[in-house]
Design a protein around this motif. Structure first.
Motif, PDB file in Angstrom:
ATOM      1  N   LEU A   1      37.373  54.736  38.922  1.00  0.00           N
ATOM      2  CA  LEU A   1      38.116  54.126  37.808  1.00  0.00           C
ATOM      3  C   LEU A   1      37.215  53.257  36.939  1.00  0.00           C
ATOM      4  CD1 LEU A   1      41.421  52.977  39.475  1.00  0.00           C
ATOM      5  CD2 LEU A   1      41.223  54.330  37.413  1.00  0.00           C
TER       6      LEU A   1
ATOM      7  N   HIS B   1      39.115  58.880  32.983  1.00  0.00           N
ATOM      8  CA  HIS B   1      39.655  57.589  33.395  1.00  0.00           C
ATOM      9  C   HIS B   1      41.179  57.578  33.314  1.00  0.00           C
ATOM     10  CE1 HIS B   1      41.014  53.413  32.427  1.00  0.00           C
ATOM     11  NE2 HIS B   1      40.418  53.214  33.575  1.00  0.00           N
TER      12      HIS B   1
ATOM     13  N   ARG C   1      43.546  56.773  36.421  1.00  0.00           N
ATOM     14  CA  ARG C   1      44.318  55.525  36.379  1.00  0.00           C
ATOM     15  C   ARG C   1      45.813  55.819  36.560  1.00  0.00           C
ATOM     16  NH1 ARG C   1      43.140  49.633  34.698  1.00  0.00           N
ATOM     17  NH2 ARG C   1      45.244  48.869  34.512  1.00  0.00           N
TER      18      ARG C   1
ATOM     19  N   GLY D   1      38.905  44.955  45.468  1.00  0.00           N
ATOM     20  CA  GLY D   1      40.052  44.163  45.922  1.00  0.00           C
ATOM     21  C   GLY D   1      39.727  43.115  46.952  1.00  0.00           C
TER      22      GLY D   1
ATOM     23  N   THR E   1      36.381  40.028  45.289  1.00  0.00           N
ATOM     24  CA  THR E   1      36.859  39.164  44.204  1.00  0.00           C
ATOM     25  C   THR E   1      37.821  38.086  44.720  1.00  0.00           C
ATOM     26  OG1 THR E   1      38.479  40.900  43.904  1.00  0.00           O
ATOM     27  CG2 THR E   1      36.664  40.841  42.328  1.00  0.00           C
TER      28      THR E   1
ATOM     29  N   SER F   1      37.444  34.016  44.827  1.00  0.00           N
ATOM     30  CA  SER F   1      38.443  33.133  44.204  1.00  0.00           C
ATOM     31  C   SER F   1      38.917  32.064  45.177  1.00  0.00           C
ATOM     32  CB  SER F   1      39.672  33.922  43.755  1.00  0.00           C
ATOM     33  OG  SER F   1      39.301  35.026  43.018  1.00  0.00           O
TER      34      SER F   1
ATOM     35  N   LEU G   1      30.912  42.132  33.463  1.00  0.00           N
ATOM     36  CA  LEU G   1      30.614  43.501  33.893  1.00  0.00           C
ATOM     37  C   LEU G   1      29.920  44.203  32.727  1.00  0.00           C
ATOM     38  CD1 LEU G   1      33.719  44.224  36.099  1.00  0.00           C
ATOM     39  CD2 LEU G   1      31.374  44.078  36.877  1.00  0.00           C
TER      40      LEU G   1
ATOM     41  N   ARG H   1      28.613  47.581  30.079  1.00  0.00           N
ATOM     42  CA  ARG H   1      28.954  48.736  29.267  1.00  0.00           C
ATOM     43  C   ARG H   1      27.662  49.412  28.807  1.00  0.00           C
ATOM     44  NH1 ARG H   1      33.165  47.498  31.253  1.00  0.00           N
ATOM     45  NH2 ARG H   1      35.218  47.297  30.258  1.00  0.00           N
TER      46      ARG H   1
ATOM     47  N   TRP I   1      32.771  37.750  30.914  1.00  0.00           N
ATOM     48  CA  TRP I   1      34.131  37.191  31.041  1.00  0.00           C
ATOM     49  C   TRP I   1      34.077  35.676  31.217  1.00  0.00           C
ATOM     50  CZ3 TRP I   1      36.148  41.680  29.992  1.00  0.00           C
ATOM     51  CH2 TRP I   1      35.835  42.843  30.696  1.00  0.00           C
TER      52      TRP I   1
ATOM     53  N   ALA J   1      39.585  36.837  32.931  1.00  0.00           N
ATOM     54  CA  ALA J   1      39.035  36.949  34.291  1.00  0.00           C
ATOM     55  C   ALA J   1      39.353  38.316  34.902  1.00  0.00           C
ATOM     56  CB  ALA J   1      39.580  35.830  35.175  1.00  0.00           C
ATOM     57  N   PHE J   2      40.465  38.939  34.473  1.00  0.00           N
ATOM     58  CA  PHE J   2      40.802  40.280  34.961  1.00  0.00           C
ATOM     59  C   PHE J   2      40.405  41.361  33.947  1.00  0.00           C
ATOM     60  CE2 PHE J   2      44.117  37.837  37.420  1.00  0.00           C
ATOM     61  CZ  PHE J   2      43.660  38.166  38.688  1.00  0.00           C
ATOM     62  N   GLY J   3      39.554  41.011  32.979  1.00  0.00           N
ATOM     63  CA  GLY J   3      39.192  41.959  31.935  1.00  0.00           C
ATOM     64  C   GLY J   3      40.331  42.128  30.942  1.00  0.00           C
TER      65      GLY J   3
ATOM     66  N   HIS K   1      40.576  49.181  30.912  1.00  0.00           N
ATOM     67  CA  HIS K   1      40.036  48.986  32.270  1.00  0.00           C
ATOM     68  C   HIS K   1      40.517  47.677  32.906  1.00  0.00           C
ATOM     69  CE1 HIS K   1      37.287  52.403  32.603  1.00  0.00           C
ATOM     70  NE2 HIS K   1      37.116  52.264  31.289  1.00  0.00           N
TER      71      HIS K   1
ATOM     72  N   CYS L   1      42.111  44.847  35.055  1.00  0.00           N
ATOM     73  CA  CYS L   1      42.242  44.937  36.518  1.00  0.00           C
ATOM     74  C   CYS L   1      43.590  45.505  36.960  1.00  0.00           C
ATOM     75  CB  CYS L   1      42.049  43.546  37.120  1.00  0.00           C
ATOM     76  SG  CYS L   1      42.175  43.560  38.914  1.00  0.00           S
TER      77      CYS L   1
ATOM     78  N   GLY M   1      44.452  45.531  40.056  1.00  0.00           N
ATOM     79  CA  GLY M   1      44.906  44.769  41.230  1.00  0.00           C
ATOM     80  C   GLY M   1      45.298  43.333  40.921  1.00  0.00           C
TER      81      GLY M   1
HETATM   82  C1  HEM Z   1      40.718  37.531  41.664  1.00  0.00           C
HETATM   83  C2  HEM Z   1      40.553  38.786  41.950  1.00  0.00           C
HETATM   84  C3  HEM Z   1      40.094  39.837  40.982  1.00  0.00           C
HETATM   85  C4  HEM Z   1      39.328  39.716  39.850  1.00  0.00           C
HETATM   86  C5  HEM Z   1      38.753  38.453  39.242  1.00  0.00           C
HETATM   87  C6  HEM Z   1      39.170  41.046  39.300  1.00  0.00           C
HETATM   88  C7  HEM Z   1      38.485  41.325  38.126  1.00  0.00           C
HETATM   89  C8  HEM Z   1      38.467  42.566  37.517  1.00  0.00           C
HETATM   90  C9  HEM Z   1      37.901  42.834  36.225  1.00  0.00           C
HETATM   91  C10 HEM Z   1      37.231  41.806  35.327  1.00  0.00           C
HETATM   92  C11 HEM Z   1      38.083  44.152  35.957  1.00  0.00           C
HETATM   93  C12 HEM Z   1      37.722  44.886  34.660  1.00  0.00           C
HETATM   94  C13 HEM Z   1      36.542  45.795  34.793  1.00  0.00           C
HETATM   95  C14 HEM Z   1      36.002  46.295  33.461  1.00  0.00           C
HETATM   96  O1  HEM Z   1      36.581  46.087  32.395  1.00  0.00           O
HETATM   97  O2  HEM Z   1      34.932  46.915  33.514  1.00  0.00           O
HETATM   98  C15 HEM Z   1      38.733  44.730  37.111  1.00  0.00           C
HETATM   99  C16 HEM Z   1      39.043  46.062  37.260  1.00  0.00           C
HETATM  100  C17 HEM Z   1      39.579  46.585  38.412  1.00  0.00           C
HETATM  101  N1  HEM Z   1      40.077  45.917  39.504  1.00  0.00           N
HETATM  102 FE1  HEM Z   1      40.049  43.907  39.756  1.00  0.00          FE
HETATM  103  N2  HEM Z   1      39.817  41.933  40.107  1.00  0.00           N
HETATM  104  C18 HEM Z   1      40.394  41.240  41.148  1.00  0.00           C
HETATM  105  C19 HEM Z   1      41.160  41.772  42.169  1.00  0.00           C
HETATM  106  C20 HEM Z   1      41.425  43.087  42.354  1.00  0.00           C
HETATM  107  C21 HEM Z   1      42.223  43.652  43.412  1.00  0.00           C
HETATM  108  C22 HEM Z   1      42.966  42.832  44.479  1.00  0.00           C
HETATM  109  C23 HEM Z   1      42.182  45.005  43.275  1.00  0.00           C
HETATM  110  C24 HEM Z   1      42.829  46.092  44.095  1.00  0.00           C
HETATM  111  C25 HEM Z   1      43.078  46.060  45.349  1.00  0.00           C
HETATM  112  C26 HEM Z   1      41.390  45.302  42.108  1.00  0.00           C
HETATM  113  C27 HEM Z   1      41.111  46.554  41.636  1.00  0.00           C
HETATM  114  C28 HEM Z   1      40.538  46.820  40.416  1.00  0.00           C
HETATM  115  C29 HEM Z   1      40.339  48.155  39.902  1.00  0.00           C
HETATM  116  C30 HEM Z   1      40.702  49.449  40.613  1.00  0.00           C
HETATM  117  C31 HEM Z   1      39.744  48.023  38.650  1.00  0.00           C
HETATM  118  C32 HEM Z   1      39.317  49.129  37.696  1.00  0.00           C
HETATM  119  C33 HEM Z   1      40.410  49.409  36.695  1.00  0.00           C
HETATM  120  C34 HEM Z   1      40.010  50.442  35.658  1.00  0.00           C
HETATM  121  O3  HEM Z   1      38.833  50.612  35.383  1.00  0.00           O
HETATM  122  O4  HEM Z   1      40.921  51.116  35.142  1.00  0.00           O
HETATM  123  N3  HEM Z   1      40.944  44.109  41.580  1.00  0.00           N
HETATM  124  N4  HEM Z   1      38.978  43.733  38.031  1.00  0.00           N
END
Ligand code: HEM
Length: 413
Positions: free
Chosen positions: A90, A98, A102, A247, A250, A254, A296, A298, A321, A349-351, A355, A357, A359
């Protein structure tokens, strides 16, 4: 008078300790900055970060989690060649590849499945704390922060808890391979772990074929979307590993960042302890203030211009970020930690974008339960006295602790 050149070096001791003055300087003086040393463009202002992640035509997610795109040493590649390709998954795919992945993963990783985990997460938090509550001192990363997300994810995936230490080691190896800064011998060992992890999940998926399982891997195999192929085994293996690594590391970070930040801002901690309704905003503020994924990457597909700076096709670029989350143009008093701030929809923080996040709800749920419970169960929780009690992890694009010793009062029985 000329000011000294900007040195972007996330693994240097000063920047590991406090990178925020450097980020402020980048935003002020060189918002689109080229680091010769790393062969990397760093985008540090909020608006520019959003512009990059929204323009997927120009900025590809290829190598999204690789700090360096220099080829790995041949002996490492030789070991990896005995396994399966590590991409696409992903995080590092674009366009239709993607979108399809997704959609398929979203069918299995549903809000309902996450919400159903709440009771289980509460039990896991308490069971983990029970194991050390009587000790008065613990490395909270080792005893709690790794284990909690691993318990959650292995519960979801339907894999045995006994495998957690191995899965954790393999996940770290995966990150070390992506970072590629270790010596060849070390990287070869890590590459063997990556291959072993791939085999483990290929076998786990194979054992679910034709069985009506309820766990996340079974749901992934069963997921169907209108105009696309179901997920293949190799794809499902990569997605599962992606979920496991994204998952857990991160959430671990935190928890450590949350504890140190709250302990350093006792008025804010007190405010939350007095008013539990502040917990959700506290979690968002911790993520904004000390973002676990600092940035992250690109890949630039065609010559482009960003904030008046020309960037060539093929460039490797970091969307920062953590710097965007401290951008004073967007967040008033951006260096102030304020648990009443409302930035859930704004912080990155989660983007953001396609893409963003997947999760985030699961991460939020665990943090909302875990952080207040640690303060509730461990009276007078504080940083432990002594040398080297808080040791930072050295992953280029992440911020968190490898070790974090805390102390609390234990009542004599
Ligand atoms: C505090 C915890 C977390 C932070 C700070 C975080 C942060 C991020 C960020 C910044 C991205 C964006 C990536 C991008 O744009 O290149 C991302 C994508 C993603 N995260 Fe998280 N994440 C966290 C927790 C989790 C959890 C718990 C899961 C799943 C169990 C998860 C699964 C994913 C997945 C699968 C993507 C890719 C989504 C895509 O590309 O469509 N993350 N995360």
């Amino acid at each position: 008078m000329t000011s000294c050149p900007i040195r972007f070096d996330p693994l240097s001791p000063e920047q590991l300790a406090d990178p925020y003055p450097l980020y402020a300087r980048l935003r002020r003086e060189a918002p689109v900055f080229y680091s010769e040393a790393h062969g990397l463009w760093v985008v540090s202002r909020y608006e520019d970060v959003l512009a990059v992640v929204r323009d997927t035509e120009t900025f590809s997610s290829q190598n999204a989690v690789r700090a360096s795109v220099r080829p790995l040493p041949q002996p490492v590649l030789d070991v990896l060649a005995t396994g399966r390709p590590m991409a696409p998954t992903l995080t590092d795919s674009d366009g239709q590849v993607h979108r399809r992945l997704r959609l398929l993963v979203s069918k299995a990783f549903t809000p309902k499945r996450v919400a159903e985990l709440e009771g289980r997460i509460r039990e896991n938090v308490d069971a983990l704390i029970d194991e050390f509550a009587g000790d008065g001192r613990a490395d909270i990363i080792e005893r709690f922060a790794w284990n909690l997300p691993m318990f959650t994810l292995t519960d979801m995936l339907g894999i045995p808890r006994d495998d957690i230490p191995t899965l954790h080691r393999w996940s770290v190896s995966w990150l070390r391979i992506l970072q590629a800064t270790d010596g060849v011998e070390e990287l070869v060992t890590r590459a063997h772990d990556v291959v072993a992890m791939q085999r483990y999940f290929m076998d786990a998926l194979q054992s679910r074929v034709g069985k009506a399982g309820e766990d996340l891997m079974s749901s992934l195999l069963d997921a169907r979307v209108a105009d696309g192929e179901p997920i293949g085994h190799e794809e499902a293996m990569r997605v599962t590993i992606n979920l496991l690594i994204a998952g857990h590391v991160t959430v671990t970070r935190s928890i450590g960042n949350g504890l140190t930040t709250l302990l350093a801002h006792s008025d804010q901690l007190q405010a939350v302890l007095n008013d539990p309704d502040l917990v959700p905003a506290m979690v968002e503020e911790i993520l904004r203030f000390e973002s676990p994924a600092q940035g992250l990457f690109r890949t630039v597909r065609k010559d482009t211009v960003l904030n008046d700076v020309a960037i060539p096709a093929g460039a490797h670029l970091m969307v920062h970020w953590a710097s965007a989350n401290r951008d004073e143009r967007v967040f008033g008093g951006s260096d102030v930690f304020d648990v009443t701030r409302d930035s859930m929809a704004t912080h990155v923080a989660f983007g953001k974008g396609v893409h963003a996040c997947l999760g985030a709800p699961l991460a939020r749920l665990q943090l909302k339960i875990a952080l207040p419970r640690l303060f509730e169960r461990l009276p007078n929780l504080r940083m432990a006295a002594g040398e080297d009690t808080a040791v930072r992890d050295t992953i280029f694009f992440a911020r968190g602790f490898k070790r974090l010793e805390i102390e609390w009062d234990v009542k004599d029985s």
